[in-house]
Enzyme design. Structure first.
Site: not given
Length: 531
Positions: A173, A232, A258, A263, A281-284
Site C-alpha cells: 500500500d 472481494c 465476490d 456484473e 457480490h455478497l461482501g456487504a
C-alpha cells in the site's frame, strides 16, 4: 410542507420508520429503482432519494429531478450515482463509509478459508452422496503468508483477523506508513515482493486508474506457484482471463471471487473451474451491515433535509448552513491544494501540515483541514470524503497539524499546505480572490497567480528559452486548447515551473512527447473537481 423522500431500494422497515418519526413524508417503493423509466417519471416529486446499489442515478435521472436535494447511498460505493451531474445541479450525495467494513473483511477471510479447504466443491460432492474424502486435500492457513494489496480500513481488519489465524501478513500500500504497518503487525513491502512471497493474496483497494488490472497477466506470472487469490473488493482489479489460464495450468492453486469485471456476472471465464469459489457480490450482505448502513443513511438524510446539517457527503463539506456561504470557496481551495500535492506524491505520506493566514485563520479550520486531507488522499482512494478523510489519515499514521497566524502579506488571507514524506517536503499555497474564485499563489516557493481548472498540466524545468514554444506547439499539434498559462521561476536561468489550464484532459502520448524533448525535469497531468 414536509420534505418528501423516495426509498427506491430495499432498506429495512426500521430505516424507513426513522424518516417517518422525523416528520418526513417517505414513499417506500423498494423495487422502483430497477425500473429506470418509472423512476425517471416520478423523481421530480421528491426532495430526497435513498438507495442501495440497484438504483442507477444517471445524468438523465438527475436532470429530471427538479426538486431533488440529496441522494443517500446506504453503503460505501457510489458507482451507481453520477457525482459530477449531481454536483453541477447542487444535489448532495451522501454515503455511509464505514458501515459494512467488518462484514466485507469477514467475507474475504471466509472466502480464503473456503478455497483453502475446497469447501464448496466438497459440499456439492457430499450432497451428491459421493464421499470423495481423498479428492479434497486442503491446506492449512496457519503459518502461511497472506499478501494484502491495500491496507486501509477493510484491509487492516483482514490483517487483524489473519494474524489471529497465526498467518504472516505482507502489505502493499503506497500510502501505508512504516509506523502504521508496525502498529498493525504487518510487513510493508513492494508489490513484486508480495507477489513472490505470498501463499494467499487478497485485494482491498478501490477501482482507480492506478489500481485497475493491478493483478495483470504480467503480475500474475510473478506470483508464487500454488498461490490462492481472493478478490472481494472491486471487479476489474484482476485480469480474469489470465487468471483462468494460470488456474488451468496449476500455477494458481485456487481463487475466490465476490466481484467481477462485468456484473451481474451471468457468464465468466472463472465459472466452473476447479477450486474456484464465486459469490454474487455478497461482501456487504449481512443482516448487521445492511441494517447499519440503512439506519445511518436515514439519519443523515433526515438531518440534512430538516436542519441543513451535512454528514458523510461525497461532494459537499460537513459544515453548517451558516458557514457554507462564507467558507464554500475556501473549502474548495483547500481541496484543490490537497489534490495538487496528492497527485504529485507517490510515496507514503508521514505528515500534512496546513498553515492558515489572515481571514482563513478565523474560519472553521476543522472543515478546511478535512477538505485538504481529503484532497490529498482522494487520488489514491476516490471513495474518501471530508468526513472519512481525517479518520483514514489517522489510521494510516499520517500526522495532520494546523498553524494559524494573522495577516502577513499581500493577501487578506491564504492557505499553505505542506506534505511530508521520507524523501521530501512538497508545498503549495492558494487564496480566494474577491470574485470568489480560488487561485494557486505559490508552488515550491515560487510565486505565481494561477487560475484553477478541471484539467491542468504542471511542468518543472530550468529557466531556458524554448519552454513556452515547446508547450504551445505540442498542445496545438494535438488539438489540446490552453485556457490559461502561468509561469514562475526562482531567478534567471534557475528553477522554473509552468501550470497550464486546459479545456480537456491531456492524452498520455502528449505527455510522453513533452518528456522526450529533454526540456523538462517533470511533466505531470493533473485533474481537479469541477471549479
Amino acid at each position: 410542507m414536509a420534505p418528501r423522500v423516495l426509498v427506491s431500494d430495499k432498506l429495512s422497515e426500521t430505516a424507513v420508520q426513522i424518516f417517518r418519526d422525523r416528520g418526513i413524508d417517505v414513499d417506500f417503493q423498494p423495487d422502483l429503482g430497477k425500473d429506470k423509466d418509472k423512476l425517471l417519471e416520478v423523481i421530480g416529486q421528491y426532495d430526497g432519494l435513498a438507495i442501495r446499489s440497484a438504483t442507477k442515478v444517471t445524468e438523465k435521472i438527475i436532470e429530471a429531478a427538479t426538486n431533488l436535494k440529496v441522494v443517500g447511498r446506504a453503503g460505501i460505493g457510489v458507482d451507481n450515482v453520477d457525482i459530477n451531474a449531481a454536483s453541477k445541479k447542487g444535489i448532495i450525495v451522501m454515503n455511509t463509509p464505514f458501515g459494512n467494513s467488518i462484514t466485507t473483511a469477514e467475507h474475504a477471510i471466509s472466502m480464503m478459508m473456503a478455497v483453502a479447504r475446497q469447501i464448496p466443491e466438497a459440499n456439492t460432492s457430499t450432497h451428491a452422496g459421493k464421499w470423495e474424502k481423498s479428492r479434497f486435500m486442503g491446506v492449512e492457513v496457519t503459518g502461511k503468508t497472506l499478501g494484502l494489496i491495500g491496507c486501509g480500513n477493510i484491509g487492516s481488519i483482514v490483517a487483524d483477523r489473519a494474524l489471529g489465524l497465526r498467518m504472516k501478513v505482507l502489505a502493499y500500500d503506497p500510502f501505508l506508513s512504516e509506523e502504521r504497518a508496525d502498529k498493525l503487525g504487518v510487513h510493508k513491502v513492494e508489490l513484486d515482493e508480495l507477489l513472490k512471497r505470498a501463499d494467499f493474496i487478497t485485494l482491498h483497494v478501490p477501482m482507480t486508474e492506478k489500481t485497475a488490472n493491478i493483478l495483470s497477466a504480467e503480475n500474475l506470472a510473478k506470483t508464487k506457484k500454488g498461490v490462492r487469490i481472493v478478490n472481494c473488493a472491486r471487479g476489474g482489479l484482476v485480469d480474469e482471463t489470465a487468471l483462468a489460464e494460470l488456474l488451468k495450468s496449476g500455477h494458481v492453486a485456487g481463487a475466490a471471487f465476490d466481484v467481477f469485471a462485468e456484473e451481474p456476472a451471468k457468464e465468466n471465464v472463472l465459472f466452473n473451474l476447479p477450486n474456484v469459489v464465486v459469490t454474487p457480490h455478497l461482501g456487504a450482505s449481512t443482516t448487521e451491515a445492511q441494517e447499519n448502513v440503512a439506519l445511518q443513511v436515514a439519519e443523515q438524510m433526515s438531518d440534512y433535509l430538516l436542519t441543513g446539517a451535512v454528514t458523510n457527503a461525497i461532494n459537499m463539506p460537513s459544515i453548517t448552513a451558516e458557514e457554507a456561504k462564507v467558507m464554500g470557496p475556501w473549502i474548495a481551495l483547500a481541496g484543490h491544494l490537497g489534490a495538487f500535492v496528492g497527485q504529485m506524491t507517490d510515496e507514503p505520506i508521514k505528515a500534512i501540515n496546513i498553515l492558515y493566514d489572515g481571514v482563513a485563520a478565523d474560519m472553521n479550520t476543522a472543515a478546511l483541514n478535512a477538505s485538504a486531507i481529503a484532497g490529498v488522499l482522494k487520488p489514491a482512494n476516490p471513495e474518501i470524503n471530508m468526513v472519512s478523510a481525517p479518520v483514514v489519515a489517522k489510521e494510516r499514521g499520517i500526522k495532520a497539524s494546523t498553524t494559524t497566524q494573522g495577516k502577513s502579506g499581500t493577501f487578506d488571507g491564504y492557505i499553505k499546505l505542506t506534505v511530508v514524506t521520507d524523501k521530501r517536503e512538497r508545498s503549495i499555497a492558494g487564496t480566494v480572490f474577491s470574485d470568489g474564485k480560488p487561485r494557486f499563489i505559490q508552488i515550491k516557493g515560487i510565486n505565481i497567480d494561477a487560475e484553477i481548472g478541471e484539467h491542468m498540466l504542471y511542468t518543472t524545468n530550468k529557466d531556458v528559452p524554448g519552454i513556452i514554444g515547446a508547450l504551445g506547439a505540442t498542445m496545438g499539434a494535438h488539438g489540446v486548447n490552453i485556457a490559461n498559462f502561468t509561469l514562475g521561476r526562482t531567478g534567471i536561468g534557475e528553477s522554473a515551473i509552468a501550470l497550464l489550464y486546459l479545456d480537456q484532459p491531456i492524452p498520455e502520448p502528449v505527455v510522453e512527447e513533452l518528456k522526450k524533448t529533454g526540456l523538462f525535469q517533470s511533466v505531470r497531468p493533473l485533474e481537479f473537481d469541477a471549479v
